[in-house]
Design an enzyme around this catalytic site. Structure first.
Site, PDB file in Angstrom:
ATOM      1  N   ASP A   6       0.863  -1.185   0.000  1.00 52.14           N
ATOM      2  CA  ASP A   6       0.000   0.000   0.000  1.00 52.14           C
ATOM      3  C   ASP A   6       0.898   1.233   0.000  1.00 52.14           C
ATOM      4  O   ASP A   6       1.511   1.565   1.015  1.00 52.14           O
ATOM      5  CB  ASP A   6      -0.909  -0.011   1.231  1.00 52.14           C
ATOM      6  CG  ASP A   6      -1.678   1.292   1.391  1.00 52.14           C
ATOM      7  OD1 ASP A   6      -2.087   1.854   0.353  1.00 52.14           O
ATOM      8  OD2 ASP A   6      -1.859   1.741   2.541  1.00 52.14           O
ATOM      9  N   GLY A   8       1.216   5.073   0.024  1.00 49.21           N
ATOM     10  CA  GLY A   8       0.566   6.342   0.265  1.00 49.21           C
ATOM     11  C   GLY A   8       1.483   7.490  -0.086  1.00 49.21           C
ATOM     12  O   GLY A   8       2.640   7.297  -0.480  1.00 49.21           O
ATOM     13  N   ASN A   9       0.999   8.704   0.074  1.00 48.27           N
ATOM     14  CA  ASN A   9       1.801   9.876  -0.258  1.00 48.27           C
ATOM     15  C   ASN A   9       3.003  10.039   0.663  1.00 48.27           C
ATOM     16  O   ASN A   9       4.047  10.543   0.249  1.00 48.27           O
ATOM     17  CB  ASN A   9       0.940  11.137  -0.191  1.00 48.27           C
ATOM     18  CG  ASN A   9       0.005  11.259  -1.379  1.00 48.27           C
ATOM     19  OD1 ASN A   9       0.449  11.409  -2.502  1.00 48.27           O
ATOM     20  ND2 ASN A   9      -1.293  11.167  -1.125  1.00 48.27           N
ATOM     21  N   THR A  10       2.861   9.611   1.918  1.00 45.12           N
ATOM     22  CA  THR A  10       3.923   9.802   2.896  1.00 45.12           C
ATOM     23  C   THR A  10       4.637   8.500   3.245  1.00 45.12           C
ATOM     24  O   THR A  10       5.862   8.466   3.337  1.00 45.12           O
ATOM     25  CB  THR A  10       3.353  10.409   4.195  1.00 45.12           C
ATOM     26  OG1 THR A  10       2.677  11.629   3.882  1.00 45.12           O
ATOM     27  CG2 THR A  10       4.464  10.698   5.197  1.00 45.12           C
ATOM     28  N   THR A  12       4.784   3.986   2.849  1.00 46.02           N
ATOM     29  CA  THR A  12       4.418   2.769   2.139  1.00 46.02           C
ATOM     30  C   THR A  12       4.440   1.617   3.128  1.00 46.02           C
ATOM     31  O   THR A  12       5.407   1.457   3.879  1.00 46.02           O
ATOM     32  CB  THR A  12       5.395   2.485   0.986  1.00 46.02           C
ATOM     33  OG1 THR A  12       5.316   3.561   0.037  1.00 46.02           O
ATOM     34  CG2 THR A  12       5.063   1.180   0.284  1.00 46.02           C
ATOM     35  N   ALA A 107      -7.374   4.483  -5.072  1.00 45.84           N
ATOM     36  CA  ALA A 107      -7.310   3.032  -4.901  1.00 45.84           C
ATOM     37  C   ALA A 107      -7.364   2.634  -3.435  1.00 45.84           C
ATOM     38  O   ALA A 107      -8.027   1.652  -3.066  1.00 45.84           O
ATOM     39  CB  ALA A 107      -6.029   2.500  -5.546  1.00 45.84           C
ATOM     40  N   ASP A 108      -6.670   3.388  -2.582  1.00 42.63           N
ATOM     41  CA  ASP A 108      -6.640   3.046  -1.166  1.00 42.63           C
ATOM     42  C   ASP A 108      -8.025   3.135  -0.536  1.00 42.63           C
ATOM     43  O   ASP A 108      -8.370   2.361   0.366  1.00 42.63           O
ATOM     44  CB  ASP A 108      -5.659   3.950  -0.417  1.00 42.63           C
ATOM     45  CG  ASP A 108      -5.967   5.437  -0.587  1.00 42.63           C
ATOM     46  OD1 ASP A 108      -6.556   5.830  -1.621  1.00 42.63           O
ATOM     47  OD2 ASP A 108      -5.611   6.219   0.306  1.00 42.63           O
ATOM     48  N   ASP A 128      -9.303   7.013   7.565  1.00 36.10           N
ATOM     49  CA  ASP A 128      -7.909   6.624   7.331  1.00 36.10           C
ATOM     50  C   ASP A 128      -7.026   7.844   7.584  1.00 36.10           C
ATOM     51  O   ASP A 128      -7.119   8.855   6.878  1.00 36.10           O
ATOM     52  CB  ASP A 128      -7.754   6.132   5.892  1.00 36.10           C
ATOM     53  CG  ASP A 128      -6.367   5.561   5.613  1.00 36.10           C
ATOM     54  OD1 ASP A 128      -5.489   5.657   6.493  1.00 36.10           O
ATOM     55  OD2 ASP A 128      -6.173   5.020   4.510  1.00 36.10           O
ATOM     56  N   THR A 131      -1.614  11.233   5.005  1.00 37.22           N
ATOM     57  CA  THR A 131      -1.310  12.597   4.590  1.00 37.22           C
ATOM     58  C   THR A 131      -2.581  13.435   4.600  1.00 37.22           C
ATOM     59  O   THR A 131      -2.590  14.595   5.036  1.00 37.22           O
ATOM     60  CB  THR A 131      -0.679  12.603   3.193  1.00 37.22           C
ATOM     61  OG1 THR A 131       0.456  11.727   3.195  1.00 37.22           O
ATOM     62  CG2 THR A 131      -0.231  13.995   2.807  1.00 37.22           C
TER      63      THR A 131
END
Length: 254
Positions: A6, A8-10, A12, A107-108, A128, A131
Protein backbone atom coordinates in the site's frame (compact mmCIF):
# COMPACT_ATOMS: atom_id res chain seq x y z
CA UNK A 1 2.57 -16.20 0.44
CA UNK A 2 1.13 -12.98 -0.97
CA UNK A 3 3.06 -9.72 -1.13
CA UNK A 4 0.70 -6.78 -0.45
CA UNK A 5 1.88 -3.18 -0.87
CA UNK A 6 0.00 0.00 0.00
CA UNK A 7 1.83 3.10 -1.25
CA UNK A 8 0.57 6.34 0.26
CA UNK A 9 1.80 9.88 -0.26
CA UNK A 10 3.92 9.80 2.90
CA UNK A 11 4.47 6.16 3.83
CA UNK A 12 4.42 2.77 2.14
CA UNK A 13 3.25 -0.32 4.02
CA UNK A 14 4.37 -3.77 2.89
CA UNK A 15 2.93 -7.03 4.16
CA UNK A 16 3.44 -10.73 3.55
CA UNK A 17 0.29 -12.76 4.07
CA UNK A 18 -0.11 -16.50 4.37
CA UNK A 19 -3.80 -16.89 3.71
CA UNK A 20 -5.55 -14.55 6.14
CA UNK A 21 -2.53 -14.38 8.45
CA UNK A 22 -0.18 -11.40 8.26
CA UNK A 23 3.24 -13.01 8.75
CA UNK A 24 5.49 -9.97 8.22
CA UNK A 25 5.02 -6.26 7.75
CA UNK A 26 7.23 -3.24 7.17
CA UNK A 27 6.75 0.51 6.77
CA UNK A 28 9.04 2.96 4.97
CA UNK A 29 8.88 6.52 3.64
CA UNK A 30 7.42 6.94 0.16
CA UNK A 31 10.01 8.45 -2.18
CA UNK A 32 8.67 9.47 -5.59
CA UNK A 33 12.19 9.72 -7.01
CA UNK A 34 13.12 6.06 -6.42
CA UNK A 35 13.71 3.97 -9.52
CA UNK A 36 12.42 0.44 -10.06
CA UNK A 37 15.91 -0.88 -9.28
CA UNK A 38 15.96 1.02 -5.99
CA UNK A 39 12.55 -0.33 -4.97
CA UNK A 40 13.65 -3.82 -5.94
CA UNK A 41 16.76 -3.45 -3.78
CA UNK A 42 14.66 -2.15 -0.88
CA UNK A 43 12.19 -5.05 -1.05
CA UNK A 44 15.00 -7.57 -1.39
CA UNK A 45 16.67 -6.09 1.68
CA UNK A 46 13.49 -6.40 3.73
CA UNK A 47 13.09 -10.04 2.72
CA UNK A 48 16.73 -10.79 3.51
CA UNK A 49 16.45 -9.05 6.88
CA UNK A 50 13.67 -11.43 7.97
CA UNK A 51 15.18 -14.44 6.16
CA UNK A 52 12.31 -14.79 3.69
CA UNK A 53 12.83 -16.95 0.61
CA UNK A 54 11.45 -14.99 -2.34
CA UNK A 55 10.44 -18.27 -3.99
CA UNK A 56 7.74 -18.70 -1.32
CA UNK A 57 5.95 -15.56 -2.56
CA UNK A 58 3.29 -16.57 -5.08
CA UNK A 59 2.16 -13.13 -6.20
CA UNK A 60 1.87 -9.45 -5.40
CA UNK A 61 -0.96 -6.91 -5.16
CA UNK A 62 -0.27 -3.19 -5.20
CA UNK A 63 -2.33 -0.14 -4.29
CA UNK A 64 -0.82 3.30 -4.91
CA UNK A 65 -1.94 6.93 -4.81
CA UNK A 66 1.39 8.11 -6.24
CA UNK A 67 1.08 7.67 -10.02
CA UNK A 68 4.70 8.59 -10.75
CA UNK A 69 5.99 5.82 -8.47
CA UNK A 70 3.38 3.16 -9.19
CA UNK A 71 5.03 1.80 -12.31
CA UNK A 72 8.48 1.71 -10.69
CA UNK A 73 7.10 -0.30 -7.78
CA UNK A 74 5.18 -2.61 -10.09
CA UNK A 75 8.36 -3.35 -12.04
CA UNK A 76 10.24 -3.92 -8.78
CA UNK A 77 7.71 -6.58 -7.84
CA UNK A 78 9.13 -8.55 -10.75
CA UNK A 79 11.63 -9.98 -8.29
CA UNK A 80 8.95 -12.58 -7.53
CA UNK A 81 7.85 -15.17 -10.10
CA UNK A 82 4.09 -14.70 -9.69
CA UNK A 83 1.61 -12.24 -11.14
CA UNK A 84 1.39 -8.61 -10.00
CA UNK A 85 -2.08 -7.07 -9.60
CA UNK A 86 -2.35 -3.26 -9.52
CA UNK A 87 -5.54 -1.87 -8.00
CA UNK A 88 -6.94 0.36 -10.71
CA UNK A 89 -10.21 1.00 -12.56
CA UNK A 90 -11.50 -2.18 -14.18
CA UNK A 91 -10.49 -4.73 -11.56
CA UNK A 92 -13.17 -6.77 -9.79
CA UNK A 93 -14.05 -5.30 -6.40
CA UNK A 94 -17.44 -6.88 -5.75
CA UNK A 95 -18.61 -3.43 -4.64
CA UNK A 96 -20.79 -1.00 -6.63
CA UNK A 97 -19.10 2.44 -6.75
CA UNK A 98 -21.95 4.95 -6.54
CA UNK A 99 -20.20 8.26 -7.09
CA UNK A 100 -20.32 10.67 -10.02
CA UNK A 101 -17.04 9.47 -11.56
CA UNK A 102 -15.94 6.08 -10.17
CA UNK A 103 -12.53 6.37 -11.89
CA UNK A 104 -11.48 9.31 -9.71
CA UNK A 105 -11.76 7.59 -6.34
CA UNK A 106 -8.36 6.68 -4.86
CA UNK A 107 -7.31 3.03 -4.90
CA UNK A 108 -6.64 3.05 -1.17
CA UNK A 109 -10.19 4.23 -0.44
CA UNK A 110 -11.75 1.36 -2.37
CA UNK A 111 -9.36 -1.14 -0.78
CA UNK A 112 -10.27 0.09 2.72
CA UNK A 113 -13.98 -0.01 1.96
CA UNK A 114 -13.83 -3.57 0.62
CA UNK A 115 -11.94 -4.69 3.74
CA UNK A 116 -14.26 -2.86 6.14
CA UNK A 117 -17.40 -4.34 4.60
CA UNK A 118 -15.89 -7.83 4.72
CA UNK A 119 -14.66 -7.51 8.31
CA UNK A 120 -17.32 -5.37 9.99
CA UNK A 121 -20.39 -5.63 7.76
CA UNK A 122 -22.47 -2.73 6.48
CA UNK A 123 -23.15 0.08 6.88
CA UNK A 124 -19.61 1.01 7.84
CA UNK A 125 -17.43 4.12 7.73
CA UNK A 126 -13.63 4.04 7.51
CA UNK A 127 -11.48 6.96 8.61
CA UNK A 128 -7.91 6.62 7.33
CA UNK A 129 -5.29 8.83 8.99
CA UNK A 130 -2.56 9.57 6.48
CA UNK A 131 -1.31 12.60 4.59
CA UNK A 132 -4.99 13.42 4.30
CA UNK A 133 -7.70 12.19 6.65
CA UNK A 134 -10.13 10.25 4.47
CA UNK A 135 -13.65 9.16 5.36
CA UNK A 136 -15.12 6.39 3.19
CA UNK A 137 -18.72 5.29 3.45
CA UNK A 138 -20.20 1.88 2.66
CA UNK A 139 -23.99 1.85 2.57
CA UNK A 140 -26.45 -0.63 3.99
CA UNK A 141 -26.46 -2.70 0.80
CA UNK A 142 -22.66 -2.88 0.64
CA UNK A 143 -22.20 -0.13 -1.94
CA UNK A 144 -19.52 2.56 -1.89
CA UNK A 145 -21.31 5.88 -1.41
CA UNK A 146 -18.41 8.35 -1.31
CA UNK A 147 -16.92 10.18 1.63
CA UNK A 148 -14.95 13.18 2.79
CA UNK A 149 -11.31 14.30 2.58
CA UNK A 150 -9.71 16.62 5.13
CA UNK A 151 -6.10 17.77 5.67
CA UNK A 152 -4.15 15.24 7.69
CA UNK A 153 -2.73 15.95 11.13
CA UNK A 154 0.87 16.33 9.96
CA UNK A 155 -0.20 18.47 7.00
CA UNK A 156 -2.02 20.76 9.43
CA UNK A 157 1.08 21.06 11.59
CA UNK A 158 3.31 21.77 8.58
CA UNK A 159 0.92 24.49 7.40
CA UNK A 160 0.86 26.06 10.86
CA UNK A 161 4.62 26.30 11.28
CA UNK A 162 5.18 27.36 7.66
CA UNK A 163 2.69 30.22 7.86
CA UNK A 164 3.91 31.59 11.21
CA UNK A 165 7.23 33.11 12.22
CA UNK A 166 7.38 32.08 15.89
CA UNK A 167 5.73 28.65 16.02
CA UNK A 168 7.60 25.38 15.57
CA UNK A 169 6.94 21.70 15.09
CA UNK A 170 6.01 19.63 18.13
CA UNK A 171 5.80 15.94 18.95
CA UNK A 172 2.34 14.56 18.27
CA UNK A 173 1.48 13.55 21.82
CA UNK A 174 -1.22 14.77 24.21
CA UNK A 175 -0.42 17.79 26.39
CA UNK A 176 -1.13 17.69 30.13
CA UNK A 177 -4.56 19.14 29.44
CA UNK A 178 -6.58 20.97 26.80
CA UNK A 179 -5.40 24.31 28.21
CA UNK A 180 -1.76 24.45 27.18
CA UNK A 181 0.63 25.94 29.73
CA UNK A 182 3.12 26.95 27.05
CA UNK A 183 3.45 27.26 23.31
CA UNK A 184 4.32 23.60 22.75
CA UNK A 185 1.36 22.35 24.77
CA UNK A 186 -0.93 24.90 23.14
CA UNK A 187 0.03 23.63 19.68
CA UNK A 188 -0.36 20.01 20.79
CA UNK A 189 -3.81 20.76 22.18
CA UNK A 190 -4.92 22.54 19.04
CA UNK A 191 -3.60 19.82 16.73
CA UNK A 192 -4.70 16.68 18.58
CA UNK A 193 -7.96 17.80 20.11
CA UNK A 194 -8.77 19.89 17.06
CA UNK A 195 -8.29 16.91 14.75
CA UNK A 196 -10.26 14.65 17.07
CA UNK A 197 -13.05 17.21 16.94
CA UNK A 198 -12.87 17.23 13.15
CA UNK A 199 -13.21 13.43 13.11
CA UNK A 200 -16.13 13.42 15.53
CA UNK A 201 -17.88 16.22 13.67
CA UNK A 202 -17.68 14.59 10.25
CA UNK A 203 -18.26 11.07 11.55
CA UNK A 204 -21.28 12.19 13.54
CA UNK A 205 -22.91 13.72 10.47
CA UNK A 206 -22.25 10.60 8.38
CA UNK A 207 -23.61 8.22 11.03
CA UNK A 208 -26.68 10.43 11.45
CA UNK A 209 -27.33 9.98 7.75
CA UNK A 210 -26.64 6.22 7.64
CA UNK A 211 -28.28 5.19 10.89
CA UNK A 212 -27.24 4.40 14.48
CA UNK A 213 -26.24 0.81 13.67
CA UNK A 214 -23.33 2.07 11.54
CA UNK A 215 -19.92 0.67 12.48
CA UNK A 216 -16.95 3.04 12.42
CA UNK A 217 -13.34 1.92 12.03
CA UNK A 218 -10.04 3.79 11.91
CA UNK A 219 -6.83 2.84 10.16
CA UNK A 220 -3.56 4.50 9.14
CA UNK A 221 -0.33 5.23 10.96
CA UNK A 222 -1.73 8.08 13.09
CA UNK A 223 -4.90 6.27 14.20
CA UNK A 224 -3.46 5.28 17.62
CA UNK A 225 -2.51 8.93 18.21
CA UNK A 226 -5.90 10.47 17.42
CA UNK A 227 -8.59 7.86 18.12
CA UNK A 228 -8.14 7.85 21.93
CA UNK A 229 -9.41 11.45 21.84
CA UNK A 230 -12.41 10.66 19.62
CA UNK A 231 -15.87 9.57 20.72
CA UNK A 232 -17.23 8.30 17.40
CA UNK A 233 -14.76 5.55 16.39
CA UNK A 234 -15.59 1.94 17.33
CA UNK A 235 -12.46 0.10 16.18
CA UNK A 236 -8.82 0.61 15.22
CA UNK A 237 -7.63 -1.78 12.49
CA UNK A 238 -3.99 -1.06 11.75
CA UNK A 239 -3.74 -3.39 8.77
CA UNK A 240 -7.19 -2.90 7.23
CA UNK A 241 -5.69 -1.93 3.87
CA UNK A 242 -3.58 -5.09 3.67
CA UNK A 243 -6.72 -7.14 4.33
CA UNK A 244 -8.45 -5.33 1.48
CA UNK A 245 -5.55 -5.99 -0.86
CA UNK A 246 -5.72 -9.71 -0.07
CA UNK A 247 -9.46 -9.76 -0.78
CA UNK A 248 -9.00 -8.01 -4.13
CA UNK A 249 -6.25 -10.45 -5.06
CA UNK A 250 -8.60 -13.35 -4.38
CA UNK A 251 -11.49 -11.75 -6.29
CA UNK A 252 -9.31 -11.24 -9.35
CA UNK A 253 -8.18 -14.83 -9.68
CA UNK A 254 -5.24 -14.83 -7.31
Amino acid sequence: MLLAIDMGNTQTVVGLLDGEDLEHHWRFATDRSRTADEYRLLLSGLFELDEIDVETIAGAVLSSVVPHATEALRVACGLIDGDVLVVEPGIKTGMPILIDNPKEVGADRIVNSVAARHTYGAPVVVVDFGTSTNFDVVGRDGEYLGGAIAPGLEVSMDALITATAALRGVSLEPPRGPVGKGTVEAIQSGLLYGHAGLVDGIMGRIVQELGPDTTTVATGGLAPVIVPHCSTVDHIDEFLTLTGLRLLWERNGG
